[in-house]
Design a protein around this motif. Sequence first.
Motif, PDB file in Angstrom:
ATOM      1  N   PRO A   5       0.795  -1.231   0.000  1.00 46.28           N
ATOM      2  CA  PRO A   5       0.000   0.000   0.000  1.00 46.28           C
ATOM      3  C   PRO A   5       0.831   1.287   0.000  1.00 46.28           C
ATOM      4  O   PRO A   5       0.376   2.295   0.552  1.00 46.28           O
ATOM      5  CB  PRO A   5      -0.810  -0.137   1.286  1.00 46.28           C
ATOM      6  N   HIS A   6       2.028   1.287  -0.571  1.00 51.11           N
ATOM      7  CA  HIS A   6       2.848   2.498  -0.713  1.00 51.11           C
ATOM      8  C   HIS A   6       3.109   3.169   0.637  1.00 51.11           C
ATOM      9  O   HIS A   6       2.992   4.380   0.777  1.00 51.11           O
ATOM     10  CB  HIS A   6       2.192   3.498  -1.672  1.00 51.11           C
ATOM     11  N   SER A   7       3.449   2.377   1.611  1.00 50.09           N
ATOM     12  CA  SER A   7       3.719   2.893   2.949  1.00 50.09           C
ATOM     13  C   SER A   7       4.830   2.080   3.583  1.00 50.09           C
ATOM     14  O   SER A   7       4.823   0.841   3.501  1.00 50.09           O
ATOM     15  CB  SER A   7       2.458   2.805   3.818  1.00 50.09           C
ATOM     16  N   ASP A   8       5.778   2.763   4.227  1.00 50.54           N
ATOM     17  CA  ASP A   8       6.875   2.035   4.863  1.00 50.54           C
ATOM     18  C   ASP A   8       6.443   1.346   6.160  1.00 50.54           C
ATOM     19  O   ASP A   8       7.264   0.724   6.833  1.00 50.54           O
ATOM     20  CB  ASP A   8       8.082   2.938   5.093  1.00 50.54           C
ATOM     21  N   LYS A   9       5.142   1.454   6.490  1.00 46.16           N
ATOM     22  CA  LYS A   9       4.607   0.636   7.592  1.00 46.16           C
ATOM     23  C   LYS A   9       4.705  -0.844   7.226  1.00 46.16           C
ATOM     24  O   LYS A   9       4.762  -1.713   8.092  1.00 46.16           O
ATOM     25  CB  LYS A   9       3.138   0.977   7.852  1.00 46.16           C
ATOM     26  N   PHE A  10       4.652  -1.111   5.909  1.00 47.86           N
ATOM     27  CA  PHE A  10       4.670  -2.488   5.412  1.00 47.86           C
ATOM     28  C   PHE A  10       5.859  -2.616   4.462  1.00 47.86           C
ATOM     29  O   PHE A  10       5.799  -2.146   3.327  1.00 47.86           O
ATOM     30  CB  PHE A  10       3.355  -2.815   4.699  1.00 47.86           C
ATOM     31  N   LYS A  11       6.926  -3.235   4.918  1.00 44.76           N
ATOM     32  CA  LYS A  11       8.157  -3.319   4.131  1.00 44.76           C
ATOM     33  C   LYS A  11       8.060  -4.507   3.166  1.00 44.76           C
ATOM     34  O   LYS A  11       8.695  -5.537   3.348  1.00 44.76           O
ATOM     35  CB  LYS A  11       9.366  -3.424   5.057  1.00 44.76           C
ATOM     36  N   TRP A  12       7.238  -4.315   2.139  1.00 47.21           N
ATOM     37  CA  TRP A  12       6.934  -5.377   1.187  1.00 47.21           C
ATOM     38  C   TRP A  12       7.556  -5.073  -0.169  1.00 47.21           C
ATOM     39  O   TRP A  12       7.874  -3.935  -0.497  1.00 47.21           O
ATOM     40  CB  TRP A  12       5.418  -5.536   1.035  1.00 47.21           C
ATOM     41  N   ASN A  13       7.725  -6.135  -0.966  1.00 42.90           N
ATOM     42  CA  ASN A  13       8.221  -5.980  -2.332  1.00 42.90           C
ATOM     43  C   ASN A  13       7.572  -7.032  -3.227  1.00 42.90           C
ATOM     44  O   ASN A  13       6.673  -7.772  -2.789  1.00 42.90           O
ATOM     45  CB  ASN A  13       9.754  -6.057  -2.363  1.00 42.90           C
ATOM     46  N   LEU A  14       8.019  -7.124  -4.470  1.00 42.22           N
ATOM     47  CA  LEU A  14       7.414  -8.046  -5.440  1.00 42.22           C
ATOM     48  C   LEU A  14       7.394  -9.495  -4.964  1.00 42.22           C
ATOM     49  O   LEU A  14       6.443 -10.229  -5.217  1.00 42.22           O
ATOM     50  CB  LEU A  14       8.193  -7.998  -6.759  1.00 42.22           C
ATOM     51  N   ASP A  15       8.447  -9.917  -4.290  1.00 40.56           N
ATOM     52  CA  ASP A  15       8.636 -11.331  -3.982  1.00 40.56           C
ATOM     53  C   ASP A  15       8.373 -11.686  -2.530  1.00 40.56           C
ATOM     54  O   ASP A  15       8.295 -12.874  -2.191  1.00 40.56           O
ATOM     55  CB  ASP A  15      10.068 -11.745  -4.347  1.00 40.56           C
ATOM     56  N   ASN A  16       8.263 -10.703  -1.682  1.00 38.28           N
ATOM     57  CA  ASN A  16       7.952 -10.936  -0.274  1.00 38.28           C
ATOM     58  C   ASN A  16       6.920  -9.892   0.156  1.00 38.28           C
ATOM     59  O   ASN A  16       7.236  -8.707   0.297  1.00 38.28           O
ATOM     60  CB  ASN A  16       9.217 -10.853   0.582  1.00 38.28           C
ATOM     61  N   PHE A  17       5.701 -10.366   0.365  1.00 38.45           N
ATOM     62  CA  PHE A  17       4.548  -9.476   0.475  1.00 38.45           C
ATOM     63  C   PHE A  17       3.538 -10.086   1.444  1.00 38.45           C
ATOM     64  O   PHE A  17       3.326 -11.290   1.453  1.00 38.45           O
ATOM     65  CB  PHE A  17       3.915  -9.328  -0.914  1.00 38.45           C
ATOM     66  N   GLY A  18       2.887  -9.222   2.232  1.00 42.71           N
ATOM     67  CA  GLY A  18       1.804  -9.689   3.088  1.00 42.71           C
ATOM     68  C   GLY A  18       2.285 -10.187   4.441  1.00 42.71           C
ATOM     69  O   GLY A  18       3.461 -10.015   4.802  1.00 42.71           O
ATOM     70  N   PRO A  19       1.360 -10.800   5.206  1.00 44.02           N
ATOM     71  CA  PRO A  19       0.007 -11.230   4.826  1.00 44.02           C
ATOM     72  C   PRO A  19      -0.979 -10.067   4.734  1.00 44.02           C
ATOM     73  O   PRO A  19      -0.847  -9.068   5.423  1.00 44.02           O
ATOM     74  CB  PRO A  19      -0.389 -12.182   5.958  1.00 44.02           C
ATOM     75  N   ILE A  20      -1.972 -10.262   3.875  1.00 37.30           N
ATOM     76  CA  ILE A  20      -3.028  -9.283   3.694  1.00 37.30           C
ATOM     77  C   ILE A  20      -4.341 -10.023   3.460  1.00 37.30           C
ATOM     78  O   ILE A  20      -4.369 -11.032   2.744  1.00 37.30           O
ATOM     79  CB  ILE A  20      -2.698  -8.332   2.520  1.00 37.30           C
ATOM     80  N   LYS A  21      -5.408  -9.541   4.084  1.00 42.39           N
ATOM     81  CA  LYS A  21      -6.721 -10.184   3.930  1.00 42.39           C
ATOM     82  C   LYS A  21      -7.538  -9.450   2.877  1.00 42.39           C
ATOM     83  O   LYS A  21      -7.637  -8.214   2.894  1.00 42.39           O
ATOM     84  CB  LYS A  21      -7.474 -10.199   5.261  1.00 42.39           C
ATOM     85  N   LEU A  22      -8.134 -10.211   1.970  1.00 45.53           N
ATOM     86  CA  LEU A  22      -8.960  -9.630   0.917  1.00 45.53           C
ATOM     87  C   LEU A  22     -10.325  -9.258   1.478  1.00 45.53           C
ATOM     88  O   LEU A  22     -10.983 -10.104   2.106  1.00 45.53           O
ATOM     89  CB  LEU A  22      -9.134 -10.618  -0.235  1.00 45.53           C
ATOM     90  N   PRO A  23     -10.759  -8.011   1.285  1.00 46.51           N
ATOM     91  CA  PRO A  23     -12.081  -7.625   1.786  1.00 46.51           C
ATOM     92  C   PRO A  23     -13.196  -8.445   1.148  1.00 46.51           C
ATOM     93  O   PRO A  23     -13.130  -8.798  -0.031  1.00 46.51           O
ATOM     94  CB  PRO A  23     -12.191  -6.149   1.366  1.00 46.51           C
ATOM     95  N   LYS A  24     -14.193  -8.721   1.958  1.00 43.26           N
ATOM     96  CA  LYS A  24     -15.345  -9.505   1.524  1.00 43.26           C
ATOM     97  C   LYS A  24     -16.618  -8.756   1.892  1.00 43.26           C
ATOM     98  O   LYS A  24     -16.692  -8.144   2.959  1.00 43.26           O
ATOM     99  CB  LYS A  24     -15.329 -10.872   2.201  1.00 43.26           C
ATOM    100  N   LYS A  25     -17.602  -8.794   1.019  1.00 38.14           N
ATOM    101  CA  LYS A  25     -18.877  -8.121   1.289  1.00 38.14           C
ATOM    102  C   LYS A  25     -19.437  -8.590   2.627  1.00 38.14           C
ATOM    103  O   LYS A  25     -19.573  -9.792   2.871  1.00 38.14           O
ATOM    104  CB  LYS A  25     -19.863  -8.414   0.165  1.00 38.14           C
ATOM    105  N   GLY A  26     -19.708  -7.634   3.504  1.00 38.38           N
ATOM    106  CA  GLY A  26     -20.240  -7.964   4.816  1.00 38.38           C
ATOM    107  C   GLY A  26     -19.181  -8.139   5.892  1.00 38.38           C
ATOM    108  O   GLY A  26     -19.525  -8.255   7.077  1.00 38.38           O
ATOM    109  N   TRP A  27     -17.890  -8.149   5.503  1.00 39.05           N
ATOM    110  CA  TRP A  27     -16.821  -8.299   6.498  1.00 39.05           C
ATOM    111  C   TRP A  27     -16.579  -6.963   7.180  1.00 39.05           C
ATOM    112  O   TRP A  27     -16.443  -5.922   6.540  1.00 39.05           O
ATOM    113  CB  TRP A  27     -15.537  -8.777   5.827  1.00 39.05           C
ATOM    114  N   THR A  28     -16.508  -6.983   8.513  1.00 45.26           N
ATOM    115  CA  THR A  28     -16.267  -5.773   9.291  1.00 45.26           C
ATOM    116  C   THR A  28     -14.834  -5.789   9.805  1.00 45.26           C
ATOM    117  O   THR A  28     -14.416  -6.738  10.464  1.00 45.26           O
ATOM    118  CB  THR A  28     -17.245  -5.679  10.471  1.00 45.26           C
TER     119      THR A  28
END
Length: 364
Positions: free
Chosen positions: A239-262
């Motif tokens: 997400p373009h933030s140094d809070k998450f030091k991610w790159n092409l090959d090492n990324f996440g974990p991240i949860k995909l939003p789902k309709k109804g998920w809070t």
Amino acid sequence: MNWNIFKKDTTKSKAPKSKTREWVDAIVFAAVASTLIRGLLFSAYAIPSGSMEGTQLAGDYLFVSKISYGPRMAMTPIAFPFTEPVAYGVKTYWGGLQLPYFRLPGLGTVKKQDIVVFNKPEEADLNLPVDERTTLIKRCQATPGDILTIKNAQVYINGVAAANAPKAQTSYTVITNGTDINPQVLHDFNITIMQQSAANTYEMTIPAEHLATLKSYSNIKSITPAIAPAGVYDPAIFPHSDKFKWNLDNFGPIKLPKKGWTVALNDSTLTLYRKAIEVYENNKVTVNGKDILINGKKADSYTFKMDYYWMMGDNRHDSLDSRFWGYVPEDHIVGKAMITWFSTDSTASLFNKVRWGRVMRPIN
């Protein structure tokens, strides 16, 4: 007395249609039929770039099934049919009338590993209507509610390694003994030189089936996967933030939003989901000190209105995809790629331009 006053008079014959009228009727019928087919059943698309190389090639022409996921009704109904959003610098649609997102029932939903055509989410920043944004083709890696992680270029879904595409490609660091590689070998093996960092050191995209053969050449000293190490922050990556030091090959974990998920809202989750909340679901998000306000009201959580997907190219180091611009909202989904009906190679000679082996080939 004639009691048959309402009976059709069969003695009168219709005047035959003129040739002009016959042509006009045929053209109108063809236009209506093609519009219905293109809007509700199938559309044709071309592959312009190499992000799906190995699976789909630049120059492939595809049939895309809209009924697979349900036909999406036009959100920008006033537009010239069968044209790009901008032609010769002029918009081919009128954005003054925008209809809400609506999709007819389909044969199913987007599944992991489907090859999907969709509108480019990144172009929301250009204030383009959803259905007038550039169309892209990628493979779906994660569906709503999934947790996606990438470790050393391997995708994991909910902690389990995801299947790699049969002809997935990535890049390798190639070191030679100083002798150049024969350009014909590069052409025949469909190898792309992405960059050259030294006289004898290259980063190349190499199809898996040719890797062993290339390694056996006498002028090749070593071939190793080019993988960005974990913890190295790439500012181009979502997400373009140094809070998450991610790159092409090492990324996440991240949860995909789902309709109804809070989701509970805090600095970290707002960084990950703000664009979905604000841009794709049309809310005003502001931060006042430690307070997060949605549409002017303090919010500790947010419930998503749509499903979101994660799309990546099979040519992993030559693909602008969800790793760069994040989730794909359900209202951006166009359809499922089904058949390569034609294919041309722009680099080939005149008599070898058509890739006959790819004509009418199922896509998987």
